[in-house]
Design an enzyme around this catalytic site. Structure first.
Site, PDB file in Angstrom:
ATOM      1  N   HIS A   1       0.838  -1.207   0.000  1.00  0.00           N
ATOM      2  CA  HIS A   1       0.000   0.000   0.000  1.00  0.00           C
ATOM      3  C   HIS A   1       0.872   1.257   0.000  1.00  0.00           C
ATOM      4  CE1 HIS A   1      -3.111  -2.573   2.368  1.00  0.00           C
ATOM      5  NE2 HIS A   1      -3.604  -2.398   1.156  1.00  0.00           N
TER       6      HIS A   1
ATOM      7  N   LYS B   1     -16.557  -7.282   4.568  1.00  0.00           N
ATOM      8  CA  LYS B   1     -15.346  -7.723   5.288  1.00  0.00           C
ATOM      9  C   LYS B   1     -15.503  -7.597   6.794  1.00  0.00           C
ATOM     10  CE  LYS B   1     -11.874  -6.684   1.739  1.00  0.00           C
ATOM     11  NZ  LYS B   1     -10.777  -5.809   1.335  1.00  0.00           N
TER      12      LYS B   1
ATOM     13  N   ARG C   1      -2.390  -5.879  -7.864  1.00  0.00           N
ATOM     14  CA  ARG C   1      -1.280  -6.832  -7.763  1.00  0.00           C
ATOM     15  C   ARG C   1      -1.373  -7.935  -8.796  1.00  0.00           C
ATOM     16  NH1 ARG C   1      -2.637  -8.207  -1.726  1.00  0.00           N
ATOM     17  NH2 ARG C   1      -4.620  -8.146  -2.849  1.00  0.00           N
TER      18      ARG C   1
ATOM     19  N   SER D   1      -2.653  -7.838   3.210  1.00  0.00           N
ATOM     20  CA  SER D   1      -3.046  -7.637   4.614  1.00  0.00           C
ATOM     21  C   SER D   1      -3.423  -8.977   5.231  1.00  0.00           C
ATOM     22  CB  SER D   1      -4.225  -6.671   4.708  1.00  0.00           C
ATOM     23  OG  SER D   1      -3.858  -5.417   4.211  1.00  0.00           O
TER      24      SER D   1
END
Ligand code: PNS
Length: 164
Positions: free
Chosen positions: A17, A41, A90, A133
């Site tokens: 990030h 989430k 990514r 993460s």
């Protein structure tokens, strides 16, 4: 003044990030990291903790700041004068997910603000493209070091231990 926002969960912020934030800082006069809530989430860190970690990560970047929203990203963008939204990618999975988010946000923006919101994709630096993460949280859960993947391992470990 050019302004970009980088929204996301940042649960927690990683070096991946931070790389996107730094590169955005070189392109825009002001870059705001926006800690947002994805209703799908469950978070390991509270909003306040995610803000604290993000603020610590960008403390040396002169044109970066951190903010948060509990509402829709497009409402935040509208209130901020429609800065460009930047998202890091990514891999193919990120692309498919983020493309869906772009479409949702464009539709919401047209409906709620009669204005188009712009999203720019920034490809991740290859050496950082495996960091996530979720992986950092796995390392934390197993008491392993995550200093290769996060900007602030000490603070992160302290906050992780305090969790209920
Ligand atoms: O990468 P993330 O963690 O999914 O990012 C979170 C967020 C809110 C930036 C992303 O999910 C998004 O762009 N959502 C669009 C809809 C929205 O604004 N949701 C917030 C309230 S449910």
């Amino acid at each position: 003044m050019t302004h970009a926002i980088i929204p996301g969960s940042f649960d927690p912020i990683t070096l991946g990030h931070l790389d996107i934030i730094k590169r955005a800082c070189a392109l825009y006069d002001r870059v705001t990291v926006v800690i947002a809530i994805n209703a799908d989430k469950e978070y390991a860190f509270s909003k306040e903790e995610r803000i604290m970690l993000a603020k610590d990560a960008v403390k040396d970047l002169k044109n970066a700041d951190v903010d948060s929203t509990d509402g829709l990203l497009v409402d935040y963008a509208a209130a901020a004068g429609f800065p460009v939204i930047i998202k890091g990618l990514r891999n193919k999975t990120d692309f498919q997910y983020e493309l869906k988010m772009v479409q949702i946000n464009e539709e919401l923006s047209e409906k709620r603000h009669s204005r188009r919101v712009f999203t720019m994709f920034m490809p991740a630096t290859k050496s950082l493209s495996r960091i996530s993460s979720s992986y950092v949280k796995k390392l934390l859960a197993n008491g392993k070091s995550c200093k290769k993947f996060v900007p602030n391992e000490e603070l992160l470990k302290k906050l992780y231990k305090k969790r209920p």
